[in-house]
Design an enzyme around this catalytic site. Structure first.
Site, mmCIF file in Angstrom:
data_model
loop_
_atom_site.group_PDB
_atom_site.id
_atom_site.type_symbol
_atom_site.label_atom_id
_atom_site.label_comp_id
_atom_site.label_asym_id
_atom_site.label_seq_id
_atom_site.Cartn_x
_atom_site.Cartn_y
_atom_site.Cartn_z
ATOM 1 N N ARG A 40 12.617 -30.279 -36.595
ATOM 2 C CA ARG A 40 13.627 -28.904 -36.537
ATOM 3 C C ARG A 40 12.636 -28.112 -37.012
ATOM 4 O O ARG A 40 12.894 -26.778 -36.713
ATOM 5 C CB ARG A 40 14.614 -29.203 -37.550
ATOM 6 N N ASP A 132 9.742 -32.881 -48.719
ATOM 7 C CA ASP A 132 10.323 -31.744 -48.116
ATOM 8 C C ASP A 132 11.245 -30.913 -49.276
ATOM 9 O O ASP A 132 11.991 -29.963 -48.892
ATOM 10 C CB ASP A 132 11.051 -31.835 -46.831
ATOM 11 N N SER A 437 -25.083 12.215 -49.791
ATOM 12 C CA SER A 437 -24.107 11.747 -48.724
ATOM 13 C C SER A 437 -24.716 11.098 -47.262
ATOM 14 O O SER A 437 -25.956 11.523 -46.870
ATOM 15 C CB SER A 437 -23.215 12.621 -48.159
ATOM 16 N N ARG A 472 -35.375 12.919 -43.898
ATOM 17 C CA ARG A 472 -34.689 13.513 -42.743
ATOM 18 C C ARG A 472 -35.539 14.371 -42.005
ATOM 19 O O ARG A 472 -36.525 15.015 -42.605
ATOM 20 C CB ARG A 472 -33.239 13.919 -43.072
HETATM 21 C C1 UD1 Z 1 18.049 -37.582 -46.848
HETATM 22 C C2 UD1 Z 1 19.137 -38.576 -47.579
HETATM 23 C C3 UD1 Z 1 20.331 -37.885 -47.768
HETATM 24 C C4 UD1 Z 1 20.150 -36.632 -48.878
HETATM 25 C C5 UD1 Z 1 18.913 -35.856 -48.075
HETATM 26 C C6 UD1 Z 1 18.684 -34.630 -49.292
HETATM 27 C C7 UD1 Z 1 18.424 -40.821 -46.822
HETATM 28 C C8 UD1 Z 1 18.855 -41.727 -45.600
HETATM 29 N N1 UD1 Z 1 19.412 -39.725 -46.793
HETATM 30 O O1 UD1 Z 1 18.465 -37.045 -45.684
HETATM 31 O O2 UD1 Z 1 21.418 -38.655 -48.528
HETATM 32 O O3 UD1 Z 1 21.356 -35.741 -49.014
HETATM 33 O O4 UD1 Z 1 17.832 -36.448 -47.923
HETATM 34 O O5 UD1 Z 1 17.593 -33.605 -48.615
HETATM 35 O O6 UD1 Z 1 17.575 -40.882 -47.555
HETATM 36 N N2 UD1 Z 1 10.853 -40.263 -44.417
HETATM 37 C C9 UD1 Z 1 10.002 -41.083 -44.190
HETATM 38 N N3 UD1 Z 1 9.951 -42.128 -43.408
HETATM 39 C C10 UD1 Z 1 11.079 -42.220 -42.655
HETATM 40 C C11 UD1 Z 1 12.247 -41.460 -42.573
HETATM 41 C C12 UD1 Z 1 12.033 -40.129 -43.617
HETATM 42 O O7 UD1 Z 1 8.909 -40.772 -44.875
HETATM 43 O O8 UD1 Z 1 11.086 -43.109 -41.852
HETATM 44 C C13 UD1 Z 1 10.765 -39.081 -45.317
HETATM 45 C C14 UD1 Z 1 10.676 -37.853 -44.699
HETATM 46 O O9 UD1 Z 1 9.642 -37.004 -44.360
HETATM 47 C C15 UD1 Z 1 11.554 -36.741 -45.842
HETATM 48 C C16 UD1 Z 1 12.438 -37.590 -46.510
HETATM 49 O O10 UD1 Z 1 11.869 -38.964 -46.270
HETATM 50 O O11 UD1 Z 1 10.462 -36.189 -46.536
HETATM 51 C C17 UD1 Z 1 13.861 -37.470 -46.094
HETATM 52 O O12 UD1 Z 1 14.007 -37.846 -44.906
HETATM 53 P P1 UD1 Z 1 15.001 -36.861 -43.957
HETATM 54 O O13 UD1 Z 1 14.800 -37.522 -42.630
HETATM 55 O O14 UD1 Z 1 14.575 -35.482 -44.412
HETATM 56 O O15 UD1 Z 1 16.218 -37.353 -44.629
HETATM 57 P P2 UD1 Z 1 17.506 -36.393 -44.565
HETATM 58 O O16 UD1 Z 1 18.275 -36.544 -43.390
HETATM 59 O O17 UD1 Z 1 17.362 -34.942 -45.171
HETATM 60 CA CA CA Z 2 15.459 -33.663 -45.541
#
Ligand code: UD1
Ligand code: CA
Length: 490
Positions: A40, A132, A437, A472
């Protein structure tokens, strides 16, 4: 041992029960989840490298975690892994606790945690944070970690006005957390009761390491996203007889996750406002707290005042009574007491002495060291140069690779010609020199103490102390000169 001792450093003493205290005497490791794509953001830059207050999101998270002094910090990377690794090579070199684990492909937050845990060798408590959510406070993380023992799992939750998209915290009649349900799963199941819950999962949690290792192996992808979800370990914990203890952040800003540029800008705004408030609470006068940006650290003495639209980058120190005019950009600089920086100045890598007057429209570049009471006026550029006490360049000048003594006066339009097209050369201007100057001082050369250089001179050789030097062409004046008359066009 390590954790318990270091925790005493926090402002609010943490109340630990006896069991926690014993458990806390063991080691802490941190896993940062940062492998996700960040679709996103619609950017080629990986999400965790997007800047907040001038630093990558992940830099904030690592700094927050590192302040807990854990035995290990494992950052799970995947999308843009090489870029992330490269961006943090220096940080990793300085902090031996920091390492990276590659999650490829990405099967969800539970999978990411398992990949991270493979690299955790020394830990009884593991803290999980996401790359994040950059603004979570170290104190909040410490409180969460302090709740963990071999029978307790700790979860950071938050009551938010709009929980759309977040995992919901489901509690039983007794108020105990029993599971987390992801927004998408509640939606798919048409579970309106769960969707109506405002207590959300921050995705920040701490667990007994050994238990978590086992639990992650039991995860299945039976959910709307078809992934291994870290959130599913909560239900497992309750089944296994662990208590889920919850902790709340001090504000929503702390746990706000950044998924797109709109959220990034909103968080930047909130963070800048927090910093502005903290500056004002420490006695700094801000003309408008909504119009200052601090991208680094700004340390201020007493009675500092800052006009609108100023940007501070890196490490900036302002002494007592310093006044900063509107629209200044100041980076990695030290400005001593009573100095006045007039509007529209750009200062980078410079030191400004006590009582100096700079600008408007001045540019101080790296390596500039200005002593007390120096005056640098409009459209003057100073680079890698030292100016002694009371020296002045008030208008339209360039001083590069120059060493000026005290009480030197540089006339308007004068420059040091420091570059011959291949190499840079030094100009030395000793005490009490007066340069007229529009002079060109072709380096290398020395204008010796007390010397005077006539306006419009181009000097290629050094001068003697006390001498007047003029280089000059003499004026030629023809009496009664008749200008040509315009010939009328036929
Ligand atoms: C996640 C939580 C949700 C919470 C929200 C808060 C889960 C399943 N859901 O959702 O309950 O309310 O955060 O912001 O945990 N990442 C990896 N590997 C992966 C997937 C994700 O490293 O395979 C990392 C992402 O880079 C990110 C973090 O995990 O930093 C969270 O993943 P993201 O996809 O942002 O989860 P949300 O949908 O925000
Ligand atoms: Ca997130």
């Amino acid at each position: 041992m390590i954790v318990a001792r270091r925790m005493t450093a926090f402002a609010t003493p943490l109340r630990l029960d006896r069991e926690s205290r014993i458990f806390m005497s063991s080691t802490l490791s941190v896993i940062i989840l940062a492998a996700g794509k960040g679709t996103r953001m619609k950017s080629r830059l990986p999400k965790v490298l997007q800047p907040l207050a001038g630093r990558p999101l992940l830099a904030h998270v690592i700094a927050g975690a590192a302040a807990l002094k854990p035995a290990q910090i494992v950052t799970v990377i995947g999308h843009g892994a090489d870029d992330v690794r490269a961006a943090f090579a220096d940080v990793a070199a300085k902090n031996p606790a920091l390492s990276f684990a590659l999650q490829m492909p990405q099967h969800g937050t539970g999978h990411a945690t398992a990949v991270g845990l493979e690299n955790v060798t020394d830990s009884s408590v593991v803290l999980i944070v996401t790359g994040d959510a950059p603004l979570v406070k170290t104190e909040t993380l410490a409180k969460l970690v302090a709740l963990v023992n071999d029978k307790t799992f700790a979860l950071l939750t938050c009551n938010v006005a709009d929980p759309t998209g977040y995992g919901r915290i489901v509690r039983n009649a007794a108020g105990d957390v029993v599971k987390i349900v992801e927004h998408k799963d509640a939606l798919q199941a048409g579970d309106h009761a769960t969707l109506a819950i405002h207590e959300m999962n921050t995705a920040i949690m701490a667990a007994p390491t050994a238990w978590l290792r086992g639990a992650l192996k039991r995860l299945t992808p039976n959910n709307a996203q078809g992934e291994l979800l870290l959130t599913d370990v909560i239900a497992m914990a309750t089944v296994d007889g662990l208590r889920i203890a919850t902790e709340q952040p001090t504000s929503e800003t702390e746990i706000a996750g950044v998924n797109d540029k709109v959220q990034l800008a909103a968080l930047e705004c909130a963070f800048q406002h927090e910093q502005a408030v903290s500056l004002m609470q420490n006695g700094v006068t801000l003309a408008d707290p909504h119009r200052i940006d601090v991208r680094g650290t700004l340390s201020c003495g007493s009675d500092v005042s800052i006009d609108v639209n100023c940007v501070f980058e890196g490490a900036v120190t302002l002494g007592d009574n310093v006044s900063i005019g509107a629209n200044c950009v100041i980076k990695n600089a030290t400005i001593a007491a009573n100095a006045v920086i007039h509007p529209m100045c750009h200062i980078d890598g410079a030191t400004v002495g006590e009582g100096a007057l700079i600008g408007p429209f001045a540019r101080l570049r790296p390596g500039s060291a200005l002593a007390a009471e120096v005056h640098i006026g409009n459209f003057v550029e100073v680079k890698n140069s030292t100016l002694g006490k009371g020296s002045k360049a008030n208008h339209l000048a360039y001083l590069g690779d120059a060493a000026l003594g005290e009480r030197v006066n540089i006339g308007a339009g004068t420059i040091t010609a420091n570059y011959d097209g291949a190499n840079k050369h030094k100009t030395t201007i000793e005490d009490d020199v007066h340069i007229g100057s529009n002079c060109v001082l072709v380096a290398p050369l020395t204008i010796a103490a007390g010397g005077t250089v006539g306006g419009g001179s181009t000097l290629t050789k050094s001068t003697e102390p006390g001498a007047l030097t003029v280089a000059r062409t003499k004026a030629v004046s023809i009496a009664n000169w008749k200008r040509p008359k315009k010939v009328a066009k036929p």
